[in-house]
Design an enzyme around this catalytic site. Sequence first.
Site, short mmCIF file in Angstrom:
data_model
loop_
_atom_site.label_atom_id
_atom_site.label_comp_id
_atom_site.label_asym_id
_atom_site.label_seq_id
_atom_site.Cartn_x
_atom_site.Cartn_y
_atom_site.Cartn_z
CG ASP A 84 -2.10 -0.91 0.91
OD1 ASP A 84 -1.91 -2.13 0.96
OD2 ASP A 84 -3.18 -0.40 0.55
CG ASN A 138 0.96 -5.56 1.35
OD1 ASN A 138 0.15 -4.89 0.70
ND2 ASN A 138 1.04 -6.87 1.22
#
Length: 361
Positions: free
Chosen positions: A243, A253
């Site tokens: 992310d 993430n």
Amino acid sequence: MNVDGKTYKTIWYDEKEKIINIIDQTKLPHQFVIKKISSLDQIIYAIKNMEVRGAPLLGGAAAYGMCLAIKDNPSDDVIDDAAKKLINSRPTAINITWAVNKIRSELIKIDNDQKFSHGIKIANKICNDDIEACKSIGSYGYKLIKDIFDDKKIEPLNILTHCNAGWLATIDWGTATAPIYQANKKGLDLHVWVDETRPRNQGSSLTSYELNHENIANTIIADNAGGLLMQQKKIDLCITGADRIISDGSVINKIGTYLKALAAHENNIPFYVAVPTSSIDWDINDANDVPIEERSGDELSNMSGIDNHGKIQNIRIYPEESSTLNPAFDITPGKFITGIITEKGIFGANEEGLKKLKSIA
Ligand code: MRU
């Protein structure tokens, strides 16, 4: 990608109706539902409730959200308010901030009567660029898979992935899955271990769904099974998405990524993270400064699925009085990551690697 013989992107603009179409991911894998979105509030609802999700797709959705916000009133106040709402809708994926800032800086240069149509052009470009970036990630990642394949001469090559960093998390192709799709198209014999990815089950409900539709062998495992499979030498390579990657190489993430990276490190298994450069936060170099989204405990205490009559049901699996904590992402230090696969090539997950990437991004 392919859904029952038809190719789809995850989000697209309908010029005639001036609306956005999304695939409602909360309905998958049991139902394939296309939803029409015509306002900022609707796109924010879709983002918060994860009808659209995955960092690059969130960027695309936020870009269209900015356009929908100014459809009737393109004033500076409306632009600023929409930007704030979108950036706060899911705080960890940097792609939302990236896309909102990109579109906002363009909109302020344009006359009011052109703002909506110009905004749509930029949002379309953000989405098309993401498709190209993911394709390129696929090419670099394919070479990597091919090298491991040639070196180990194992058939099938076993790849583990966590969460869904597939085409459903992007506009098309995916990040972690793009190398897998390309390797499959080139005839390499692959098998994918799919982490279920509690609590939202993006692995079992989305990644496995995608791989099935592309006829790629895959097996869903409980999140806790990966360590044993690594010890048993049943995993040759791990690839996840992110992310956000910050400038010291730390990867933020889906929760559980860190534990998989630790286990892979202990077992000498290469662990790669695949991202477009739009997922890199060049301004932060301390992972503690990244906001980690905390989501409702209902995602832990309730599960939904299909019953024997084909009806989707939501059930509670915990005692009502039990308390829950549900952080959605974790931080994996770069030292546990073998490399970052981007559309510009593969880089070290450290300050030097990120600097090199920045110089060509
Ligand atoms: O909470 P989600 O489903 O939006 O989280 C998605 C992930 O963690 C993905 O791995 C990440 O966004 C990369 S998507 C290419």
